[in-house]
Design a protein around this motif. Structure first.
Motif, PDB file in Angstrom:
ATOM      1  N   UNK A  14     -33.249  40.032  48.352  1.00 35.24           N
ATOM      2  CA  UNK A  14     -32.237  40.722  49.149  1.00 35.24           C
ATOM      3  C   UNK A  14     -32.810  42.050  49.619  1.00 35.24           C
ATOM      4  N   UNK A  15     -32.804  42.305  50.910  1.00 32.22           N
ATOM      5  CA  UNK A  15     -33.243  43.599  51.433  1.00 32.22           C
ATOM      6  C   UNK A  15     -32.116  44.597  51.221  1.00 32.22           C
ATOM      7  N   UNK A  16     -32.429  45.700  50.532  1.00 34.95           N
ATOM      8  CA  UNK A  16     -31.398  46.698  50.252  1.00 34.95           C
ATOM      9  C   UNK A  16     -31.628  48.014  50.992  1.00 34.95           C
ATOM     10  N   UNK A  17     -32.713  48.113  51.731  1.00 31.95           N
ATOM     11  CA  UNK A  17     -32.972  49.311  52.520  1.00 31.95           C
ATOM     12  C   UNK A  17     -34.154  49.105  53.436  1.00 31.95           C
ATOM     13  N   UNK A  18     -34.138  49.816  54.585  1.00 37.02           N
ATOM     14  CA  UNK A  18     -35.234  49.724  55.550  1.00 37.02           C
ATOM     15  C   UNK A  18     -35.146  50.895  56.514  1.00 37.02           C
ATOM     16  N   UNK A  19     -36.224  51.111  57.228  1.00 40.32           N
ATOM     17  CA  UNK A  19     -36.216  52.168  58.239  1.00 40.32           C
ATOM     18  C   UNK A  19     -37.615  52.602  58.622  1.00 40.32           C
ATOM     19  N   UNK A  20     -37.679  53.768  59.263  1.00 40.94           N
ATOM     20  CA  UNK A  20     -38.954  54.356  59.654  1.00 40.94           C
ATOM     21  C   UNK A  20     -39.505  55.181  58.505  1.00 40.94           C
TER      22      UNK A  20
END
Length: 109
Positions: free
Chosen positions: A95-101
């Protein structure tokens, strides 16, 4: 397990070549207990090479707080704009719980 959706991309900025950390406070909708985590920073363009990653004991878990220590060697001479992603593995499900630059600014000293 409740459904968890990443609603916003989060920008993280650190200085290349410094010892630092990233702290992620996971909302209570996702229970951290019994979960393993992966944190990776990777290039924005194909083939999306990994710049550095932390897994297992490389991530400090305290309650719902995750601390990802980043060593100088992880980012030395790698200034630029990248992507980051935090993944949880619980009950065999990813499960992806965070992402960004993830921006690494130039070292000036």
């Amino acid at each position: 397990m409740a459904t968890f959706s990443v609603k916003n991309r989060i920008k993280i900025r650190r200085q290349a070549g410094n010892d630092c950390d990233v702290v992620i406070n996971v909302p209570d909708v996702f229970q951290v207990a019994g979960t393993t985590f992966k944190f990776a920073v990777f290039e924005k363009t194909p083939p999306y090479r990994v710049v550095f990653q932390k897994t297992g004991s490389g991530i400090v878990v305290s309650g719902q707080r995750l601390e990802i220590p980043i060593a100088k060697a992880d980012t030395l001479n790698k200034h630029g704009l990248y992507d980051w992603e935090m993944e949880a593995v619980k009950d065999g499900k990813e499960i992806t719980i965070g992402m960004g630059d993830f921006e690494l600014t130039k070292t000036r000293l």
